[in-house]
Write a protein that holds these residues in place. Structure first.
Motif, mmCIF file in Angstrom:
data_model
loop_
_atom_site.group_PDB
_atom_site.id
_atom_site.type_symbol
_atom_site.label_atom_id
_atom_site.label_comp_id
_atom_site.label_asym_id
_atom_site.label_seq_id
_atom_site.Cartn_x
_atom_site.Cartn_y
_atom_site.Cartn_z
ATOM 1 N N GLU A 82 0.837 -1.203 0.000
ATOM 2 C CA GLU A 82 0.000 0.000 0.000
ATOM 3 C C GLU A 82 0.872 1.254 0.000
ATOM 4 O O GLU A 82 0.569 2.225 -0.698
ATOM 5 C CB GLU A 82 -0.934 -0.001 1.206
ATOM 6 C CG GLU A 82 -1.917 1.160 1.184
ATOM 7 C CD GLU A 82 -3.004 1.055 2.240
ATOM 8 O OE1 GLU A 82 -3.555 2.102 2.614
ATOM 9 O OE2 GLU A 82 -3.295 -0.084 2.685
ATOM 10 N N GLY A 85 1.997 1.917 -3.427
ATOM 11 C CA GLY A 85 0.937 2.556 -4.208
ATOM 12 C C GLY A 85 0.849 4.044 -3.944
ATOM 13 O O GLY A 85 0.678 4.842 -4.881
ATOM 14 N N PHE A 155 -1.383 -6.955 -5.914
ATOM 15 C CA PHE A 155 -1.585 -5.708 -6.658
ATOM 16 C C PHE A 155 -2.755 -4.913 -6.100
ATOM 17 O O PHE A 155 -2.778 -3.688 -6.192
ATOM 18 C CB PHE A 155 -1.814 -6.010 -8.143
ATOM 19 C CG PHE A 155 -1.837 -4.787 -9.010
ATOM 20 C CD1 PHE A 155 -0.669 -4.135 -9.352
ATOM 21 C CD2 PHE A 155 -3.039 -4.275 -9.488
ATOM 22 C CE1 PHE A 155 -0.684 -3.005 -10.159
ATOM 23 C CE2 PHE A 155 -3.076 -3.152 -10.283
ATOM 24 C CZ PHE A 155 -1.893 -2.508 -10.617
ATOM 25 N N VAL A 158 -1.490 -2.472 -3.670
ATOM 26 C CA VAL A 158 -0.904 -1.317 -4.366
ATOM 27 C C VAL A 158 -2.019 -0.373 -4.811
ATOM 28 O O VAL A 158 -1.924 0.850 -4.643
ATOM 29 C CB VAL A 158 -0.068 -1.774 -5.580
ATOM 30 C CG1 VAL A 158 0.454 -0.570 -6.365
ATOM 31 C CG2 VAL A 158 1.098 -2.653 -5.134
ATOM 32 N N MET A 159 -3.101 -0.935 -5.357
ATOM 33 C CA MET A 159 -4.226 -0.107 -5.797
ATOM 34 C C MET A 159 -4.878 0.611 -4.625
ATOM 35 O O MET A 159 -5.349 1.750 -4.761
ATOM 36 C CB MET A 159 -5.258 -0.959 -6.529
ATOM 37 C CG MET A 159 -4.881 -1.325 -7.953
ATOM 38 S SD MET A 159 -4.482 0.104 -9.002
ATOM 39 C CE MET A 159 -5.967 1.108 -8.827
ATOM 40 N N VAL A 162 -2.828 3.603 -4.147
ATOM 41 C CA VAL A 162 -3.109 4.558 -5.231
ATOM 42 C C VAL A 162 -4.419 5.287 -4.966
ATOM 43 O O VAL A 162 -4.508 6.520 -5.099
ATOM 44 C CB VAL A 162 -3.146 3.826 -6.587
ATOM 45 C CG1 VAL A 162 -3.706 4.742 -7.680
ATOM 46 C CG2 VAL A 162 -1.757 3.325 -6.971
#
Length: 210
Positions: A82, A85, A155, A158-159, A162
C-alpha cells in the motif's frame, strides 16, 4: 554484455516486468535508504542491485524482494504494498504517473470510473506491461467495489495505496476497506464521504505544467 542470470527472455509466461521491480527499488531506496536496499537484494539473492525498467525478470523475484524488504523493515507485506501505491502517485520523481491519473477527469469520481481503462492505457505506453483486470461496481450510499483480477499477487494493496493517494490529490475524503479475496478476485470497498473535503493539489492539462 553481461546479463544477470535473473533476467529471462521477454517471451515466456513466467516473467516480471522491470517496471514493477524498478518501482519497488526506488520506493525502498527513497524511503529506507541505500544500505537497506543493498541488504534486501543480498537477502533475496537477486544477483543484481539495480533493475532496468524495460527488461523482464524471473516471476518470483518480486516475491523474494518483498519478503526481504518485509524482514528488513519489519512491516507486513500488505502495508509495504500500500505504501508503494501511495509513493507511485505522490513522490516528485514519479510525477508523470500522477499526471496520467489526473487526466482521468476533474473529480475523484471521474478518476474511479476511469480505472477499468487503466490496464489498456498502460499497454499503450508499454506494450508488454500486463496489469490485472480492474472492474468498478457502484453500490448504494456513494459506495463502490473495485475488483482486481490477475496474476500479480498483492496488486490490490498497491491499488489501495493509489486510491488513498489520489483521494488526497483530489481533496476528497474517502474510506477504503480491503475486503480480501471474493470469488477469485480481490476487492476494495470505497466509500465517498465528502468529495470536496479539502482543496486538492494543483493540476493543469498543459504539457509544461507541474
Amino acid at each position: 554484455l553481461n546479463i544477470s542470470p535473473c533476467i529471462v527472455a521477454v517471451r515466456g509466461d513466467a516473467t516480471m516486468h522491470g517496471l514493477m521491480l524498478r518501482a519497488i527499488q526506488t520506493f525502498a531506496q527513497e524511503t529506507y535508504g541505500m544500505p537497506v536496499w543493498d541488504r534486501v537484494t543480498r537477502r533475496a539473492a537477486a544477483g543484481i542491485a539495480q533493475f532496468e525498467a524495460m527488461l523482464v525478470y524471473q516471476d518470483d523475484l518480486a516475491d523474494r524482494i518483498l519478503d526481504a524488504l518485509t524482514a528488513e523493515v519489519g512491516s507486513p507485506r500488505a502495508t509495504l504494498l500500500e505504501d508503494i501505491g501511495v509513493y507511485l502517485v505522490s513522490a516528485p520523481r514519479v510525477e508523470r504517473l500522477r499526471r496520467l491519473m489526473r487526466f482521468a477527469g476533474l473529480s475523484y469520481e471521474d478518476f474511479l470510473h476511469s480505472l477499468e481503462d487503466l490496464p489498456g492505457r498502460a499497454r499503450l505506453a508499454v506494450a508488454d506491461l500486463v496489469l490485472p483486470r480492474l472492474e468498478l461496481r457502484s453500490l448504494a450510499g456513494a459506495r463502490y467495489i473495485l475488483s482486481v483480477e490477475g496474476t500479480l499477487a498483492g496488486f490490490s494493496y498497491v491499488m489501495t495505496g493509489v486510491l488513498r493517494a489520489m483521494a488526497d490529490d483530489y481533496g476528497a475524503l474517502v474510506t477504503l476497506d480491503h475486503r480480501g479475496l471474493r470469488q477469485g478476485r480481490e476487492e476494495i470497498e470505497i466509500t465517498l464521504v465528502d468529495i470536496s473535503f479539502a482543496r486538492g493539489r494543483s493540476f493543469e492539462l498543459g504539457a509544461g505544467a507541474a
